[in-house]
Design an enzyme around this catalytic site. Sequence first.
Site, PDB file in Angstrom:
ATOM      1  N   ASP A  49       0.835  -1.211   0.000  1.00  0.00           N
ATOM      2  CA  ASP A  49       0.000   0.000   0.000  1.00  0.00           C
ATOM      3  C   ASP A  49       0.869   1.259   0.000  1.00  0.00           C
ATOM      4  O   ASP A  49       0.356   2.378  -0.095  1.00  0.00           O
ATOM      5  CB  ASP A  49      -1.011   0.005   1.153  1.00  0.00           C
ATOM      6  CG  ASP A  49      -0.355   0.001   2.520  1.00  0.00           C
ATOM      7  OD1 ASP A  49       0.878  -0.148   2.602  1.00  0.00           O
ATOM      8  OD2 ASP A  49      -1.084   0.135   3.527  1.00  0.00           O
ATOM      9  N   SER A  50       2.195   1.092   0.024  1.00  0.00           N
ATOM     10  CA  SER A  50       3.110   2.219  -0.216  1.00  0.00           C
ATOM     11  C   SER A  50       2.817   2.849  -1.576  1.00  0.00           C
ATOM     12  O   SER A  50       3.234   3.973  -1.850  1.00  0.00           O
ATOM     13  CB  SER A  50       4.566   1.746  -0.152  1.00  0.00           C
ATOM     14  OG  SER A  50       4.764   0.645  -1.022  1.00  0.00           O
ATOM     15  N   ASP A  88      -1.189  -6.082  -0.320  1.00  0.00           N
ATOM     16  CA  ASP A  88      -1.492  -5.493   0.989  1.00  0.00           C
ATOM     17  C   ASP A  88      -2.983  -5.269   1.173  1.00  0.00           C
ATOM     18  O   ASP A  88      -3.662  -4.815   0.244  1.00  0.00           O
ATOM     19  CB  ASP A  88      -0.838  -4.105   1.081  1.00  0.00           C
ATOM     20  CG  ASP A  88       0.308  -4.066   2.067  1.00  0.00           C
ATOM     21  OD1 ASP A  88       0.363  -4.926   2.963  1.00  0.00           O
ATOM     22  OD2 ASP A  88       1.149  -3.163   1.927  1.00  0.00           O
ATOM     23  N   LYS A 118      -1.225  -9.352   2.716  1.00  0.00           N
ATOM     24  CA  LYS A 118      -0.425  -8.915   3.870  1.00  0.00           C
ATOM     25  C   LYS A 118      -1.292  -8.008   4.744  1.00  0.00           C
ATOM     26  O   LYS A 118      -2.052  -7.188   4.224  1.00  0.00           O
ATOM     27  CB  LYS A 118       0.836  -8.167   3.421  1.00  0.00           C
ATOM     28  CG  LYS A 118       1.637  -7.590   4.605  1.00  0.00           C
ATOM     29  CD  LYS A 118       3.065  -7.241   4.244  1.00  0.00           C
ATOM     30  CE  LYS A 118       3.247  -5.934   3.545  1.00  0.00           C
ATOM     31  NZ  LYS A 118       2.787  -4.743   4.310  1.00  0.00           N
ATOM     32  N   GLU A 120      -0.985  -5.455   8.197  1.00  0.00           N
ATOM     33  CA  GLU A 120      -0.187  -4.796   9.235  1.00  0.00           C
ATOM     34  C   GLU A 120      -0.750  -5.245  10.563  1.00  0.00           C
ATOM     35  O   GLU A 120      -1.855  -4.846  10.947  1.00  0.00           O
ATOM     36  CB  GLU A 120      -0.260  -3.271   9.082  1.00  0.00           C
ATOM     37  CG  GLU A 120       0.648  -2.792   7.993  1.00  0.00           C
ATOM     38  CD  GLU A 120       0.755  -1.276   7.921  1.00  0.00           C
ATOM     39  OE1 GLU A 120       0.446  -0.581   8.908  1.00  0.00           O
ATOM     40  OE2 GLU A 120       1.159  -0.794   6.848  1.00  0.00           O
ATOM     41  N   GLU A 187       9.480  -4.220  10.124  1.00  0.00           N
ATOM     42  CA  GLU A 187       9.886  -2.897   9.610  1.00  0.00           C
ATOM     43  C   GLU A 187      10.414  -2.009  10.737  1.00  0.00           C
ATOM     44  O   GLU A 187       9.792  -1.893  11.808  1.00  0.00           O
ATOM     45  CB  GLU A 187       8.690  -2.210   8.920  1.00  0.00           C
ATOM     46  CG  GLU A 187       9.056  -0.810   8.417  1.00  0.00           C
ATOM     47  CD  GLU A 187       8.084  -0.230   7.397  1.00  0.00           C
ATOM     48  OE1 GLU A 187       7.125  -0.904   6.993  1.00  0.00           O
ATOM     49  OE2 GLU A 187       8.328   0.931   7.002  1.00  0.00           O
TER      50      GLU A 187
HETATM   51  O1  KIV Z   1       3.574  -1.115   1.506  1.00  0.00           O
HETATM   52  C1  KIV Z   1       4.733  -1.530   1.414  1.00  0.00           C
HETATM   53  O2  KIV Z   1       5.455  -1.275   0.445  1.00  0.00           O
HETATM   54  C2  KIV Z   1       5.242  -2.335   2.502  1.00  0.00           C
HETATM   55  C3  KIV Z   1       6.707  -2.598   2.540  1.00  0.00           C
HETATM   56  C4  KIV Z   1       7.385  -1.390   3.027  1.00  0.00           C
HETATM   57  C5  KIV Z   1       7.045  -3.796   3.334  1.00  0.00           C
HETATM   58  O3  KIV Z   1       4.508  -2.741   3.346  1.00  0.00           O
END
Ligand code: KIV
Length: 275
Positions: A49-50, A88, A118, A120, A187
């Site tokens: 989600d970056s 994510d 994924k 968090e 992280e």
């Molecule tokens: O969203 C993302 O790119 C991430 C990485 C920084 C692990 O969660």
Amino acid sequence: MSKQTQTARKTVKDIAAAKGATPLVMLTAYDAPTAAILDPHCDILLVGDSLGMVVHGLPSTVGVTMEMMILHGQAVMRGSQSAMVVVDMPFGSYETNADQAFLNAVRIMKETGCQAIKIESGAYAAGQIAHLVERGIPVMGHIGLRPQAIHVDGGFRAKGRTEDERARVLAEARAAADAGAFCIVIEGVAEDLAAAITAEVSCPTIGIGASAACDGQVLVTQDMLGLFDWTPKFVRRYADLREAIDQAAAEYAADVRARRFPGTAETYSLRKQGS
Ligand code: KIV
């Protein structure tokens, strides 16, 4: 049979087998052509989600939606063949309860074709992880610095540097591992904590700003390609694409303004009769 069903992607078994063996390689990917370039080099492509920040210019990942994750997940699946693709779950799509997490995870998996999601995962998310894994959805955990919690933390801060925080990050790791996460992203934590977690949990850990003590590494691709003028301490730049793009755009603009582009090589002409 379609190309996608013929090709074998990395599976959760392959990822589990890497624990304590060859370091796992993960990079973020958000579009098909970049995914195609990264795919042969990576065990896992993460549609992180970056993307809210590095593709859409948002100030944090909080504003990222399910629709954004699905659109980019589909593109990465189209561009890649062999890496496992993990998408994510965005902020607000899994925290309420296990049912909400399941319905949104199913939507992501059905609409993108990705192999895993994924989350968090604060310790509270263990119930969601167990619920998804029991129902056939592989889950990657994400502990330590959790960018979706930026407003509680007051910024992007490394985690686990006090005794209290250290205990909290360890609890997050144990909760995610015990709930059945096949892999955990760590992280922004100090090396000794990353080493302690990696030694304790049976699944592989993948570090970002968490030292070489993890079972693998991940970076945001735009960071390691040098697309931004600021680079976090934990990033190594493997290219300077910002400079390369800036230079290419400047040359193109100069050529257009001086009428050097397009030239005859880039111009269509009438076909000769009979050719
Ligand atoms: O969203 C993302 O790119 C991430 C990485 C920084 C692990 O969660």
